[in-house]
Design a protein around this motif. Sequence first.
Motif, PDB file in Angstrom:
ATOM      1  N   PHE A   1      10.381  11.725  -2.977  1.00 46.27           N
ATOM      2  CA  PHE A   1       9.669  10.485  -3.271  1.00 46.27           C
ATOM      3  C   PHE A   1       8.195  10.824  -3.453  1.00 46.27           C
ATOM      4  N   ASP A   2       7.645  10.528  -4.620  1.00 45.28           N
ATOM      5  CA  ASP A   2       6.212  10.678  -4.857  1.00 45.28           C
ATOM      6  C   ASP A   2       5.610   9.280  -4.911  1.00 45.28           C
ATOM      7  N   ILE A   3       4.565   9.066  -4.145  1.00 49.51           N
ATOM      8  CA  ILE A   3       3.972   7.743  -3.940  1.00 49.51           C
ATOM      9  C   ILE A   3       2.525   7.777  -4.432  1.00 49.51           C
ATOM     10  N   ALA A   4       2.137   6.771  -5.241  1.00 48.13           N
ATOM     11  CA  ALA A   4       0.753   6.755  -5.736  1.00 48.13           C
ATOM     12  C   ALA A   4       0.297   5.320  -5.975  1.00 48.13           C
TER      13      ALA A   4
ATOM     14  N   THR B   1       0.844  -1.191   0.000  1.00 47.30           N
ATOM     15  CA  THR B   1       0.000   0.000   0.000  1.00 47.30           C
ATOM     16  C   THR B   1       0.887   1.252   0.000  1.00 47.30           C
ATOM     17  N   PRO B   2       0.337   2.392  -0.401  1.00 49.51           N
ATOM     18  CA  PRO B   2       1.104   3.638  -0.310  1.00 49.51           C
ATOM     19  C   PRO B   2       1.588   3.936   1.111  1.00 49.51           C
TER      20      PRO B   2
ATOM     21  N   GLN C   1      -0.874  -2.288  -7.013  1.00 49.27           N
ATOM     22  CA  GLN C   1       0.478  -1.957  -6.580  1.00 49.27           C
ATOM     23  C   GLN C   1       0.573  -0.483  -6.194  1.00 49.27           C
ATOM     24  N   THR C   2       1.755  -0.109  -5.750  1.00 45.17           N
ATOM     25  CA  THR C   2       2.067   1.287  -5.452  1.00 45.17           C
ATOM     26  C   THR C   2       3.291   1.669  -6.259  1.00 45.17           C
TER      27      THR C   2
END
Length: 152
Positions: free
Chosen positions: A93-96, A15-16, A101-102
């Motif tokens: 860090f950009d998380i999406a 997860t993110p 998936q992430t």
Amino acid sequence: MSDSNFTVSVRVAATPDQAFAAIVDPRSWWGENIEGDASRVGAEWSYRYKDLHYSRQKTTELVLGRRVVWEVVDSALNFIEDRTEWTGTTIRFDIAPKGEQTEIVFTHVGIRPAVECYAICSDAWTGLITGSLRELIETGAGDPDSVEKTAA
């Protein structure tokens, strides 16, 4: 394109929020010789690898499950001519979420092909992000200080 910042992305089976938790624990994926706490906005912390690399970062942005930003406030890279090349750069860090998936998009703002450490730093970051960090997120065990293995 020669003025583009270094970027690498990786997708993880997590997860993110799980990805975020791993990123803000750089001792578990970047290097064991980290002093300080990267998980609090305003906190300063340092990374040291042998006598080759020292950098001090300040955590400037934390958005749970979405973004982590560190400003490099001091550096000494003993393997290049301009030892302070990282000073004033930004690690982001950009998380999406991407389906099941992430995706993590890592950008080292200020590290471009025109700077001396680009080849070495991009190889090391690629290995750390797509290897050690991904392993930490997916298995619970990263491979900190694997920079020589990835840059060799």
